[in-house]
Design an enzyme around this catalytic site. Structure first.
Site, PDB file in Angstrom:
ATOM      1  N   ASP A 210       1.468   8.472  -1.098  1.00 17.10           N
ATOM      2  CA  ASP A 210       1.027   8.553   0.297  1.00 17.10           C
ATOM      3  C   ASP A 210       0.396   7.224   0.692  1.00 17.10           C
ATOM      4  OD1 ASP A 210      -2.180   8.851   0.115  1.00 17.10           O
ATOM      5  OD2 ASP A 210      -1.234   9.891  -1.576  1.00 17.10           O
ATOM      6  N   ASP A 212      -2.795   6.965   1.857  1.00 24.55           N
ATOM      7  CA  ASP A 212      -4.221   7.231   2.006  1.00 24.55           C
ATOM      8  C   ASP A 212      -4.480   7.563   3.474  1.00 24.55           C
ATOM      9  OD1 ASP A 212      -6.583   7.419   0.267  1.00 24.55           O
ATOM     10  OD2 ASP A 212      -7.435   5.890   1.570  1.00 24.55           O
TER      11      ASP A 212
END
Length: 291
Positions: A210, A212
């Site tokens: 991802d 963050d």
């Protein structure tokens, strides 16, 4: 010339590798308590292997409760010489996209609730972690990942946070913009420091899941999306490990970067002042220099 024994510390999806011969789960007792789980041992392409589920099978340990000292001590007792850490991370860089691998070469340690050293009162030691990963082993991981068709970034700074919560937006922006970090995770510290104290070559393969929380187009971290990305990453990690094992080979020369001699000048406490109870616990990690 010694023998290579390669350990992989990672999730349950990593160690289900086709071609692992003589596979056996073994339990190892350590002076630091029980490791995260039993350790899967075997041989892959002529290289002795050990697979340690960092969080335990079924994911029973949080990042803070992982028994890092017991894990590293157990691997050392099994004769491990090289450790590849495989872990999930968030990315602070647009070009380090979900699904990519980053072979980390630096850390900023922001953890605070973990035992970070084998040494202490009764036997004090200071090892260098200026360069906390092994360039030789890291290069082998980069080559193996690229050969497996993975987009891999050679080098990066890993921000180790305590967790288990993810970052606030302010923290995420600070780590990315002010501190220049590339990825963020919760498990490589104190693992890397302990591996250095145990004189093990250590490489960190960070699998991006991802962006963050800093990324304006992706919003907050979503665990369901992370797990979905992890499943794809696990297949790539298995391919990388399958390639890196024969590349390292069965015979092992001394590490050209000195990882396996990190304790040569590290122990400060004079021999006659060392606590026998403390040194007894160090028989695996520091037995080479303590005698």
């Amino acid at each position: 010339m010694g023998r290579t024994k390669l350990a992989v510390i990672g999730g349950s999806g990593i160690y289900d590798i086709e071609g692992l011969e003589g596979a056996e789960w073994v339990r190892v007792d350590t002076p630091w308590g029980a490791p995260s789980d039993a350790i899967l041992t075997g041989t892959l392409a002529g290289t002795d292997m050990a697979f340690l589920p960092r969080h335990g099978r079924g994911h029973v340990h949080s990042p803070s409760s992982v028994p890092y000292r017991a894990n590293i001590d157990a691997l050392k007792r099994l004769g491990v010489t090289d450790v590849i850490s495989v872990s999930a991370v968030g990315s602070f860089r647009e070009e380090m996209a979900p699904g990519d691998f980053v072979v980390v070469d630096q850390f900023i340690d922001r953890t605070f609730a973990r035992d970070k050293s084998f040494f202490g009162p009764g036997c004090v030691a200071h090892v260098s972690v200026a360069h906390p990963t092994c360039p030789r082993l890291s290069t082998a991981c980069v080559s193996a990942a690229r050969g497996a068709g993975v987009t891999v970034h050679d080098g990066g700074t890993y921000l180790a946070m305590e967790g288990p919560q993810f970052s606030t937006l302010a923290e995420s922006r600070t780590y990315r913009e002010a501190w220049g970090c590339d990825v963020i995770g919760m498990t490589n510290m104190p693992e890397a420091k302990l591996a250095r104290e145990a004189e093990l070559c250590y490489a960190s393969v960070a699998m991006v899941t991802d962006y963050d929380s800093w990324h304006p187009d992706h919003g907050e971290v979503d665990v369901t999306r992370i797990i979905a990305t992890l499943q794809g990453n696990a297949a790539h990690a298995r391919a990388m490990i399958t390639a890196v094992a024969p590349a390292l080979g069965g015979d092992r020369a001394p590490c050209p970067h000195g990882c396996d001699r990190a304790l040569d000048f590290a122990i400060i406490t004079q021999p006659d002042a060392r606590d026998p109870a403390v040194t007894a616990r160090l028989d695996a990690v520091a037995g080479r220099v303590l005698g």
